[in-house]
Scaffold this motif. Structure first.
Motif, PDB file in Angstrom:
ATOM      1  N   PHE A  61      14.637 -16.040  84.390  1.00 13.76           N
ATOM      2  CA  PHE A  61      14.070 -14.956  83.920  1.00 13.76           C
ATOM      3  C   PHE A  61      14.762 -14.417  82.573  1.00 13.76           C
ATOM      4  O   PHE A  61      15.957 -14.183  82.619  1.00 13.76           O
ATOM      5  N   GLU A  62      14.010 -14.155  81.620  1.00 14.65           N
ATOM      6  CA  GLU A  62      14.226 -13.624  80.372  1.00 14.65           C
ATOM      7  C   GLU A  62      13.463 -12.370  80.180  1.00 14.65           C
ATOM      8  O   GLU A  62      12.189 -12.377  80.419  1.00 14.65           O
ATOM      9  N   PHE A 265      19.701 -15.329  84.794  1.00 15.06           N
ATOM     10  CA  PHE A 265      19.171 -14.115  84.168  1.00 15.06           C
ATOM     11  C   PHE A 265      20.190 -13.326  83.422  1.00 15.06           C
ATOM     12  O   PHE A 265      21.372 -13.767  83.557  1.00 15.06           O
ATOM     13  N   PRO A 266      19.936 -12.605  82.492  1.00 13.21           N
ATOM     14  CA  PRO A 266      18.647 -11.955  82.055  1.00 13.21           C
ATOM     15  C   PRO A 266      18.237 -12.538  80.775  1.00 13.21           C
ATOM     16  O   PRO A 266      17.343 -12.272  80.259  1.00 13.21           O
ATOM     17  N   GLY A 268      19.120 -16.533  77.924  1.00  9.03           N
ATOM     18  CA  GLY A 268      18.126 -16.284  76.755  1.00  9.03           C
ATOM     19  C   GLY A 268      18.968 -15.309  75.750  1.00  9.03           C
ATOM     20  O   GLY A 268      19.892 -14.749  75.880  1.00  9.03           O
ATOM     21  N   CYS A 269      18.011 -15.320  74.820  1.00  7.70           N
ATOM     22  CA  CYS A 269      18.560 -14.721  73.241  1.00  7.70           C
ATOM     23  C   CYS A 269      18.620 -12.883  73.568  1.00  7.70           C
ATOM     24  O   CYS A 269      19.358 -12.250  72.953  1.00  7.70           O
ATOM     25  N   PHE A 270      17.955 -12.503  74.780  1.00  5.24           N
ATOM     26  CA  PHE A 270      17.942 -11.175  75.169  1.00  5.24           C
ATOM     27  C   PHE A 270      19.529 -10.999  75.669  1.00  5.24           C
ATOM     28  O   PHE A 270      19.794  -9.703  75.217  1.00  5.24           O
ATOM     29  N   VAL A 271      20.342 -11.898  75.941  1.00  7.70           N
ATOM     30  CA  VAL A 271      21.654 -11.515  76.195  1.00  7.70           C
ATOM     31  C   VAL A 271      22.639 -11.378  74.903  1.00  7.70           C
ATOM     32  O   VAL A 271      23.407 -10.470  74.863  1.00  7.70           O
ATOM     33  N   GLU A 272      22.181 -12.168  73.985  1.00  4.88           N
ATOM     34  CA  GLU A 272      22.933 -12.254  72.576  1.00  4.88           C
ATOM     35  C   GLU A 272      22.655 -10.793  71.811  1.00  4.88           C
ATOM     36  O   GLU A 272      23.484 -10.180  71.194  1.00  4.88           O
ATOM     37  N   GLY A 273      21.321 -10.724  71.558  1.00  7.13           N
ATOM     38  CA  GLY A 273      20.805  -9.819  70.860  1.00  7.13           C
ATOM     39  C   GLY A 273      20.894 -10.283  69.248  1.00  7.13           C
ATOM     40  O   GLY A 273      21.833 -11.454  69.033  1.00  7.13           O
ATOM     41  N   GLU A 274      19.949  -9.785  68.147  1.00  5.52           N
ATOM     42  CA  GLU A 274      20.294  -9.980  66.931  1.00  5.52           C
ATOM     43  C   GLU A 274      21.633  -9.602  66.254  1.00  5.52           C
ATOM     44  O   GLU A 274      22.361 -10.281  65.493  1.00  5.52           O
ATOM     45  N   TRP A 275      21.912  -8.581  66.911  1.00  5.70           N
ATOM     46  CA  TRP A 275      23.214  -7.707  66.634  1.00  5.70           C
ATOM     47  C   TRP A 275      23.862  -7.499  68.137  1.00  5.70           C
ATOM     48  O   TRP A 275      23.243  -7.027  68.873  1.00  5.70           O
ATOM     49  N   LEU A 276      25.145  -7.472  67.975  1.00  3.29           N
ATOM     50  CA  LEU A 276      25.882  -6.917  69.414  1.00  3.29           C
ATOM     51  C   LEU A 276      25.658  -5.495  69.828  1.00  3.29           C
ATOM     52  O   LEU A 276      25.558  -5.431  70.921  1.00  3.29           O
ATOM     53  N   ARG A 277      25.349  -4.826  68.934  1.00  2.21           N
ATOM     54  CA  ARG A 277      25.080  -3.562  69.116  1.00  2.21           C
ATOM     55  C   ARG A 277      23.807  -3.017  70.054  1.00  2.21           C
ATOM     56  O   ARG A 277      23.569  -2.252  70.636  1.00  2.21           O
ATOM     57  N   ASN A 278      22.884  -4.425  70.001  1.00  6.53           N
ATOM     58  CA  ASN A 278      21.732  -4.324  70.757  1.00  6.53           C
ATOM     59  C   ASN A 278      21.655  -5.381  71.810  1.00  6.53           C
ATOM     60  O   ASN A 278      20.614  -5.418  72.344  1.00  6.53           O
ATOM     61  N   ALA A 279      22.699  -5.853  71.978  1.00  6.20           N
ATOM     62  CA  ALA A 279      22.857  -6.964  73.276  1.00  6.20           C
ATOM     63  C   ALA A 279      22.688  -6.084  74.516  1.00  6.20           C
ATOM     64  O   ALA A 279      23.378  -5.169  74.745  1.00  6.20           O
ATOM     65  N   PHE A 280      22.509  -7.136  75.747  1.00  3.18           N
ATOM     66  CA  PHE A 280      22.270  -6.517  76.865  1.00  3.18           C
ATOM     67  C   PHE A 280      23.557  -5.961  77.123  1.00  3.18           C
ATOM     68  O   PHE A 280      24.477  -6.921  77.349  1.00  3.18           O
ATOM     69  N   ARG A 281      23.804  -5.082  77.874  1.00  7.42           N
ATOM     70  CA  ARG A 281      25.127  -4.576  78.478  1.00  7.42           C
ATOM     71  C   ARG A 281      25.032  -4.041  79.944  1.00  7.42           C
ATOM     72  O   ARG A 281      24.340  -2.921  80.319  1.00  7.42           O
ATOM     73  N   TRP A 282      25.823  -4.735  80.743  1.00  4.75           N
ATOM     74  CA  TRP A 282      25.430  -4.618  82.202  1.00  4.75           C
ATOM     75  C   TRP A 282      25.917  -3.097  82.733  1.00  4.75           C
ATOM     76  O   TRP A 282      25.007  -2.645  83.498  1.00  4.75           O
ATOM     77  N   LYS A 283      26.764  -2.713  81.947  1.00  2.00           N
ATOM     78  CA  LYS A 283      27.256  -1.252  82.724  1.00  2.00           C
ATOM     79  C   LYS A 283      26.274  -0.218  82.277  1.00  2.00           C
ATOM     80  O   LYS A 283      26.403   0.876  82.922  1.00  2.00           O
ATOM     81  N   TRP A 326      24.450 -15.808  86.620  1.00  2.59           N
ATOM     82  CA  TRP A 326      24.340 -14.381  85.607  1.00  2.59           C
ATOM     83  C   TRP A 326      24.936 -15.099  84.298  1.00  2.59           C
ATOM     84  O   TRP A 326      25.841 -15.470  84.157  1.00  2.59           O
ATOM     85  N   VAL A 327      24.106 -14.614  83.128  1.00  6.99           N
ATOM     86  CA  VAL A 327      24.341 -15.184  82.021  1.00  6.99           C
ATOM     87  C   VAL A 327      24.938 -13.908  81.189  1.00  6.99           C
ATOM     88  O   VAL A 327      24.152 -12.814  81.198  1.00  6.99           O
TER      89      VAL A 327
END
Length: 678
Positions: A61-62, A265-266, A268-283, A326-327
């Motif tokens: 899933f992404e 999950f989750p 995919g590129c969604f984990v990385e982000g184009e920039w780290l400021r927009n990457a998925f943060r689990w907390k 968990w990615v």
């Protein structure tokens, strides 16, 4: 598998296919030329096969194509916290819209919310009134939210609406589901409160039962009373969700039908982000939903409220009986990287995430999980350190920091490297390596032998993303599915070095196609599986089965790929031999099957079946109008035996389940002529 009768039109379609093939190629089964004949030799003797990993086939899933927000996660409101327009105010409230004009109300945003991590709230200054010179319209003034391209509101079903409100005076707020133009009211109620009751932020909750169905509905908050009202964190959820945990029933049921052994999950590129400021943060995605700030996914370019967060993914895995994979981000995005000398805070984030999933409820992060309603640990055994980052400057250094810290704290956790180890040895420790492939149909079909020569003494492969893409795929073609079927048979036959495999992407909301093709297509009210989805249904019994030695002999054809397994049906405890064959060519083939190592009467006619996936055109696709135009059709296998000859249709994927043990089935004339769909 669940079986059901299908319409006679399907039977006529397959009769037409068979007859047309016979005329086109002038071949009934006994008239196929010698160069169109193949033999499959299967050794089914005790101890001759080897066990397939319990985890071989699963799902990935992404958050792409609005797969979660507006899809798997059943939240109906888009931008429920008014945060999507950014933290600076005034801000854009899209897709919220205003009911009324400037003479009746003024709508703006400010930073007055009671939630520290998401301060933006909507302010509504109502200028009209129920009496006097400036009278509000009879329907009132206010705001509405269309959800994700329309809310699916169904007659007789109940929906919980929750929101936070405060006001300078008394309120009389109408909460309604209406048609997209507001003219049809599907459900409505009013909240009346005194000024003292709402002088501070107050949580309101109502239950609405729909009296009609509309697949393109909206949620309205309106009033006819003059005053100033603030709203925040407006949510609408159907009461009926998968096991009560907030997932859209029919989408999860399609996943359950694949019988996935894991869920990655989750992203995919969604984990990385184009920039780290927009990457998925689990907390930022755990704790009460009202307190989650949400974030803008800058790879796939849309906002998510993160109601579908880390906890929910772990819960989904548990609900499906699948192991979570968990990615997490390893300090690398598409455009910026954390230097290895500064990576330790990211390492601690990863360690905390494992504690959240596995820690005792008295631990720091285990206590957060317990407070969310899951005191027992989740069964987290696998983590992937990053996604597609192997070639990046800091990956190896960062990876080793994560690997060493996790190995010390959680020695049983299996770690997955982003670097491909299928053709050469890795230069760093790993339990598994990630393998991704998106290519043409011909290339992927030829890759059925990709792992034939892979070292058997190295970390095993996790083929976590595969699919046919480009012009061969369309938005989900038969051609793509057949190539993927051949590739999966190759993975199954190499399951001593391939531990896990999953298709990508899993979901697409038809209103936001960021990627083609996808396994499952949906909108607010309907859904269907592409041919690629149906291919995965052929492999539902492979994980944990026994792979049999199967040798395919052909004159020169490279268009056939085949495998054989034994598996036990948990519903009736019967044991089957499942033979799967892809005919990727344009000619029909006579397949002579010979199964050795069985007792003379061990294959039973009753209960043995044949399942075929094919269509009249290689580029045929499914759609909302024809959701099963390309779908497997199952019939009884009339000539089931240890020695049998079967005609394989051109461009087809066929499986045969041979029942090995006697069953108390009585085949009637009606049974023998029935046709079923998987």
């Amino acid at each position: 598998m669940d079986y059901c009768k299908v319409p006679c039109s399907v039977l006529f379609l397959y009769l037409y296919l068979f007859i047309s093939f016979c005329f086109s190629y002038q071949c009934l089964a006994d008239e196929v030329e010698a160069n169109q004949t193949a033999q499959l030799l299967i050794d089914a003797s005790e101890g001759s096969g080897h066990p397939i990993p319990q985890t071989l086939f699963g799902i990935f899933f992404e958050e792409i194509n609005h797969a979660g927000a507006g899809g798997l996660w059943a939240e109906l409101v888009s931008n429920r916290g008014f945060e999507a327009g950014g933290s600076n105010t005034p801000s854009n409230i899209d897709p919220w819209s205003i009911i009324g004009d400037e003479s009746s109300l003024i709508v703006s945003t400010d930073r007055s919310s009671c939630f520290e991590r998401n301060k933006v709230a909507l302010k509504m200054e109502v200028l009209c009134n129920s009496e006097g010179a400036n009278i509000c319209s009879s329907v009132g003034v206010g705001i509405y939210n269309p959800g994700f391209w329309g809310m699916n509101i169904e007659q007789g079903k109940s929906y919980k609406v929750v929101f936070y409100v405060r006001s300078t005076g008394a309120i009389n707020i109408s909460i309604s589901f209406t048609s997209s133009n507001g003219l049809q009211t599907l459900a409505s109620t009013n909240i009346i409160a005194s000024a003292s009751d709402v002088s501070n932020w107050t949580k309101m909750e109502v239950l609405l039962e729909a009296k009609a169905t509309n697949h393109n509905s909206r949620l309205q908050l309106t009033t006819t009373e003059k005053g100033v009202v603030w709203f925040d964190q407006v949510s609408a959820m159907p009461l009926d969700t998968y096991k009560g945990y907030g997932f859209r029933n029919e989408l999860v049921e399609m996943l359950a039908d694949i019988k996935p052994r894991f869920i990655r999950f989750p992203g995919g590129c969604f984990v990385e982000g184009e920039w780290l400021r927009n990457a998925f943060r689990w907390k930022e995605s755990v704790g009460p939903w009202e307190e989650r700030p949400g974030h803008f996914g800058d790879v796939w370019m849309y906002w998510t409220d993160d109601g579908l967060g880390y906890f929910e993914f772990l819960q989904l895995a548990e609900d499906l009986g699948a192991l979570p994979i968990w990615v997490f981000n390893n300090g690398i995005s598409h455009n910026d990287q954390v230097d290895t000398s500064s990576i330790l805070p990211f390492v601690q984030e990863a360690l905390d995430s494992i504690e959240f999933a596995r820690g005792d409820s008295s631990s720091t992060w285990g206590a957060v999980r317990a407070a969310m309603g899951h005191p027992e640990p989740f069964d987290l055994r696998y983590v992937a350190i990053g996604n597609e980052d192997c070639g990046k400057k800091n990956y190896r250094g960062n990876y080793l920091k994560f690997y060493d810290a996790i190995r010390r704290a959680y020695p049983d956790i299996k770690m997955i490297s982003n670097c491909d180890g299928s053709s050469h040895q890795l230069d760093h420790p790993a339990d598994f390596y990630d393998f991704h492939v998106y290519t043409s149909a011909n290339n992927l079909f030829s890759m059925s032998h990709q792992f034939d020569r892979t070292s058997r003494n190295s970390p095993k492969a996790f083929v976590s993303e595969y699919a046919v893409t480009g012009k061969d795929a369309g938005t989900g073609s038969l051609l793509a599915a057949l190539a993927e079927a051949g590739f999966l048979i190759g993975l199954e036959k190499n399951s001593d070095v391939v531990e896990m495999a999953s298709y990508a992407p899993l979901f697409v909301n038809s209103n936001d196609r960021r990627w083609n093709p996808d396994a499952i297509v949906f909108n607010s009210s309907h859904l269907y599986g592409t041919p690629s989805y149906w291919v995965q249904r052929f492999f539902t019994e492979s994980s944990g089965a026994t792979l049999l030695n199967a040798t395919l002999q052909t004159n020169s054809s490279t268009s056939l790929v085949a495998s054989a397994i034994t598996w036990q049906n948990s519903d009736d405890d019967q044991t089957y031999i499942r033979i799967k064959v892809v005919n990727f060519g344009s000619n029909p083939m006579n397949l002579k099957v010979s199964v050795s190592g069985l007792d003379p009467t061990s294959v039973k006619l009753s209960g043995s079946t044949k399942t075929i996936l094919t269509s009249t055109n290689l580029m045929d696709e499914n759609s909302f109008k024809e959701p099963k135009k390309v779908a497997p059709i199952q019939t009884l296998l009339e000539n089931a035996d240890k020695e049998m000859t079967i005609l394989l249709l051109p461009h087809s994927f066929t499986s045969f389940d041979l029942l090995k043990e006697s069953v108390n089935l009585r085949i009637t004339e009606d049974d023998s002529s029935s046709i079923s769909s998987i």
